[in-house]
Write a protein that holds these residues in place. Structure first.
Motif, short mmCIF file in Angstrom:
data_model
loop_
_atom_site.label_atom_id
_atom_site.label_comp_id
_atom_site.label_asym_id
_atom_site.label_seq_id
_atom_site.Cartn_x
_atom_site.Cartn_y
_atom_site.Cartn_z
N THR A 1 20.06 -2.00 8.92
CA THR A 1 19.02 -3.01 8.92
C THR A 1 18.92 -3.60 7.51
N LYS A 2 19.28 -2.74 6.31
CA LYS A 2 19.39 -3.48 5.00
C LYS A 2 20.43 -4.10 4.80
N PHE A 3 21.56 -3.91 5.33
CA PHE A 3 22.97 -4.42 5.06
C PHE A 3 22.79 -5.79 5.76
N ALA B 1 0.87 -1.17 0.12
CA ALA B 1 -0.07 0.02 -0.15
C ALA B 1 0.86 1.12 0.01
N GLY B 2 2.18 1.21 0.13
CA GLY B 2 3.06 2.17 0.08
C GLY B 2 3.49 2.81 -1.22
N TYR B 3 4.32 3.75 -0.93
CA TYR B 3 4.75 4.55 -2.30
C TYR B 3 5.33 3.66 -3.38
N ILE B 4 6.24 3.11 -3.02
CA ILE B 4 6.92 2.02 -4.16
C ILE B 4 5.95 0.96 -4.28
N GLY B 5 5.62 0.22 -3.26
CA GLY B 5 4.72 -0.74 -3.51
C GLY B 5 3.42 -0.79 -4.32
N SER B 6 2.75 0.37 -4.16
CA SER B 6 1.67 0.49 -5.08
C SER B 6 1.87 0.79 -6.69
N HIS C 1 -4.96 -7.00 5.94
CA HIS C 1 -4.24 -5.92 7.03
C HIS C 1 -3.56 -6.62 7.74
N ALA C 2 -2.10 -7.00 7.83
CA ALA C 2 -1.28 -7.79 8.75
C ALA C 2 -0.03 -7.21 8.82
N ASP C 3 0.76 -7.58 9.70
CA ASP C 3 1.94 -7.22 10.14
C ASP C 3 3.05 -8.46 9.69
N ILE C 4 3.94 -8.05 8.94
CA ILE C 4 4.87 -9.14 8.46
C ILE C 4 5.61 -9.83 9.80
N ASP D 1 -0.10 -5.40 4.53
CA ASP D 1 0.34 -4.11 4.72
C ASP D 1 -0.16 -3.94 6.36
N ASN D 2 0.66 -3.25 7.24
CA ASN D 2 0.00 -2.98 8.42
C ASN D 2 -0.45 -1.52 8.40
N LEU D 3 -0.16 -0.69 7.44
CA LEU D 3 -0.89 0.68 7.10
C LEU D 3 -0.10 1.55 8.17
N CYS D 4 1.01 1.31 8.59
CA CYS D 4 1.69 2.06 9.54
C CYS D 4 2.30 3.35 9.00
N ASN D 5 2.43 3.27 7.79
CA ASN D 5 3.04 4.46 6.82
C ASN D 5 2.29 4.71 5.36
N SER D 6 0.87 4.17 5.53
CA SER D 6 0.43 4.31 4.17
C SER D 6 -1.18 4.41 4.54
N ASN D 7 -1.92 4.21 3.29
CA ASN D 7 -3.26 4.40 3.24
C ASN D 7 -3.90 3.56 2.23
N GLY E 1 9.00 -2.22 5.48
CA GLY E 1 9.71 -1.76 6.20
C GLY E 1 9.47 -0.08 6.53
N LEU E 2 10.45 0.27 7.75
CA LEU E 2 10.48 1.46 7.97
C LEU E 2 11.62 2.00 7.42
N LYS E 3 11.60 3.40 6.99
CA LYS E 3 12.43 4.03 6.04
C LYS E 3 13.18 5.44 6.24
N PHE F 1 13.86 -8.60 -2.59
CA PHE F 1 13.94 -7.74 -1.48
C PHE F 1 14.32 -6.45 -1.70
N SER F 2 13.55 -5.24 -1.35
CA SER F 2 14.05 -4.02 -1.39
C SER F 2 15.15 -3.68 -0.36
N SER F 3 16.15 -3.59 -1.20
CA SER F 3 17.29 -2.90 -0.50
C SER F 3 17.53 -1.53 -0.87
N PRO G 1 21.44 3.45 11.31
CA PRO G 1 20.81 2.13 11.76
C PRO G 1 19.65 1.75 10.63
N TYR G 2 19.24 2.57 9.89
CA TYR G 2 18.22 2.26 8.73
C TYR G 2 18.94 1.39 7.73
N GLY G 3 20.26 2.12 7.22
CA GLY G 3 20.92 1.51 6.22
C GLY G 3 21.60 0.18 6.82
P1 NAD Z 1 6.48 3.36 2.21
O1 NAD Z 1 6.55 3.61 3.88
O2 NAD Z 1 5.53 4.12 1.36
O3 NAD Z 1 6.16 1.78 2.15
C1 NAD Z 1 6.72 0.72 3.20
C2 NAD Z 1 5.34 0.16 3.50
O4 NAD Z 1 5.46 -0.98 4.31
C3 NAD Z 1 4.09 1.05 4.04
O5 NAD Z 1 2.92 0.91 3.30
C4 NAD Z 1 4.03 0.41 5.45
O6 NAD Z 1 2.61 0.62 5.97
C5 NAD Z 1 4.49 -1.12 5.58
N1 NAD Z 1 5.05 -1.66 6.62
C6 NAD Z 1 6.01 -1.21 7.43
N2 NAD Z 1 6.33 -2.06 8.35
C7 NAD Z 1 5.26 -3.21 8.11
C8 NAD Z 1 5.20 -4.45 8.90
N3 NAD Z 1 5.92 -4.54 9.94
N4 NAD Z 1 4.40 -5.21 8.52
C9 NAD Z 1 3.40 -4.66 7.23
N5 NAD Z 1 3.79 -3.62 6.50
C10 NAD Z 1 4.71 -2.83 7.06
O7 NAD Z 1 8.00 3.42 1.73
P2 NAD Z 1 8.62 3.13 0.24
O8 NAD Z 1 9.22 4.42 -0.19
O9 NAD Z 1 7.44 2.66 -0.86
O10 NAD Z 1 9.58 1.93 0.60
C11 NAD Z 1 9.41 0.65 0.38
C12 NAD Z 1 10.54 -0.07 0.74
O11 NAD Z 1 11.75 0.40 -0.45
C13 NAD Z 1 11.10 0.01 2.09
O12 NAD Z 1 11.67 -1.31 2.49
C14 NAD Z 1 12.25 1.02 2.04
O13 NAD Z 1 13.31 0.85 2.94
C15 NAD Z 1 12.89 0.57 0.63
N6 NAD Z 1 13.44 1.65 -0.05
C16 NAD Z 1 12.91 3.10 -0.04
C17 NAD Z 1 13.49 4.03 -0.73
C18 NAD Z 1 12.72 5.51 -0.89
O14 NAD Z 1 13.63 6.52 -1.07
N7 NAD Z 1 11.64 5.60 -0.96
C19 NAD Z 1 14.75 3.94 -1.17
C20 NAD Z 1 15.46 2.87 -1.04
C21 NAD Z 1 14.81 1.84 -0.65
#
Ligand code: NAD
Ligand code: UD1
Length: 347
Positions: free
Chosen positions: A150-152, A8-13, A55-58, A30-36, A81-83, A120-122, A146-148
């Motif tokens: 987690t990806k590593f 449901a997030g930016y890249i995911g949609s 609507h679930a958490d990974i 998606d748990n919608l913690c950062n999306s709609n 993921g958190l980003k 996997f999104s790194s 720390p964010y970086g």
């Molecule tokens: P985003 O926050 O829009 O999307 C991430 C989605 O994951 C959100 O919808 C959020 O609700 C969901 N989510 C987070 N934790 C969750 C959990 N525990 N269970 C279920 N859902 C959960 O961010 P994005 O920009 O779309 O990024 C997607 C991925 O790409 C992320 O892993 C991010 O780290 C990676 N990434 C993003 C960028 C960037 O600039 N946008 C750059 C490099 C990598």
């Protein structure tokens, strides 16, 4: 059926659209913690069909296992993921728990369900401070926050998983700087609160929601003194996931940069956005932001060779598409979708 975490997030949609358009069935977790969830309703308007949504958490391994089984999932694209880099410095354990532990739980559920294909999104952030440019996949890794990290750690974990069982098909995609939006203006980036990244900030200044842009430093060793990044259109990025998925028809582990190979400075982005929007973007030069590097751009050769993928869209198109999204959705997904205002977008 493809399971898309964080769909449901930016890249995911945008990945969701790429998959549906290519004929795949998609289940979004998606748990919608950062999306709609409205993003997925918009996906349906664009594609004419919708993903299954859970609507679930990974980190909820039992729920993920049930979804994998019930939906007949054959592969997972994992974006959840958190980003936010700044937040990760303040709440590192939340990042390790969500990103690293979340991926461990997901992989464990996949193992139990016999699903062994994972994209996997790194992030290019795993490279840390560039020792040379452009950054190829052999560049040493050294994330600086720390964010970086987690990806590593997730990358390392997935490599160990593959070493232990070479039936796995794993694609690690290192994104450079995602920007832009779907050309319809229906979906795009909808940051909660103050955005962290350049394009959403520039776009909000153009829209008059912010007075000016603060440019983080003009004393870098670059032609105009401002930082240079590899901005990649989110629709190109999404298509890279499809290419990776096709490549993973064979067992193996692959790590690829998803970038354009071009660098653009902060001021080039400002000028391009001004040109496509016809709006002035006032800015002020401020101090460098801690942790920023001067220049970062990809060597995209490997993705081209191994996946047959390369980016197609220009910086102009990224800015034009971002601006269309901003114009049509001044309040993001919380507001209504306004009619198309084609004449105000120049590209
Ligand atoms: P985003 O926050 O829009 O999307 C991430 C989605 O994951 C959100 O919808 C959020 O609700 C969901 N989510 C987070 N934790 C969750 C959990 N525990 N269970 C279920 N859902 C959960 O961010 P994005 O920009 O779309 O990024 C997607 C991925 O790409 C992320 O892993 C991010 O780290 C990676 N990434 C993003 C960028 C960037 O600039 N946008 C750059 C490099 C990598
Ligand atoms: C940031 C993250 C990185 C993440 C990437 C994409 C940091 C240190 N790094 O990288 O981990 O992978 O986003 O999500 O946060 N800029 C300004 N003024 C602003 C905002 C940005 O001048 O208000 C400049 C920055 O200094 C940089 C460029 O714009 O030169 C791009 O910034 P940003 O969009 O935050 O991306 P990165 O710094 O590349």
């Amino acid at each position: 059926m493809i399971l898309l975490t964080g769909g449901a997030g930016y890249i995911g949609s945008h990945v969701c659209i790429a998959l549906l358009d290519a004929g795949f069935d998609v289940a979004v977790v998606d748990n919608l913690c950062n999306s709609n969830k409205a993003s997925l309703e918009r996906v349906q308007s664009i594609c004419g069909r919708s993903p299954v949504f859970r609507h679930a958490d990974i980190r909820d391994e039992a729920a993920i296992y049930d979804i994998l089984q019930a939906c007949g999932v054959t592969a997972v694209i994992h974006l959840a993921g958190l980003k936010a880099v700044g937040e990760s410095n303040v709440r590192p354990m939340a990042y390790y728990e969500n990103n690293v532990q979340g991926t461990m739980r997901l992989v464990s559920a996949m193992k139990r369900a016999g699903v062994k294909t994972l994209v996997f999104s790194s992030s290019a952030t795993v490279y840390g401070v560039p020792a040379y440019l452009p950054l190829d996949e052999k560049h040493p890794l050294g994330p600086t926050n720390p964010y970086g990290r987690t990806k590593f750690f997730i990358e390392e974990m997935l490599k160990d998983l593959y070493k232990s069982d070479d039936d796995w098909r794993i694609g690690i995609l290192r994104y450079f700087n995602p920007a832009g939006a779907h050309e319809s203006g229906f979906i795009g980036e909808d940051p909660l609160g103050v955005p962290n990244n350049l394009l959403p900030l520039v776009s909000q200044v153009a829209a008059g929601r912010r007075e000016k842009l603060l440019v983080y430093g003009s004393d870098y060793d670059t032609p105009d003194g401002t930082g240079i990044r590899d901005f990649i259109h989110v629709v190109d990025l999404a298509s890279g996931h499809l290419s990776a998925l096709c490549h993973l028809a064979q067992p193996g582990l692959l790590t690829a940069n998803l970038g354009t190979g071009n660098g653009n400075s902060v001021l080039e982005v400002v000028r391009t956005f001004e040109a496509v929007s016809g709006k002035a973007i006032p800015y002020e030069i401020g101090q460098r932001r801690e942790g920023d590097v001067a220049i970062c751009y990809a060597d995209p050769t490997f993705a081209k060779q191994a996946l047959g993928w390369s980016s197609a869209r220009s910086l102009e198109q990224m800015c034009a598409d971002h601006w269309r999204w901003q114009l049509r959705n001044p309040d993001g997904y919380r507001g209504i979708l306004l009619p198309n205002v084609r004449e105000t977008v120049q590209a």
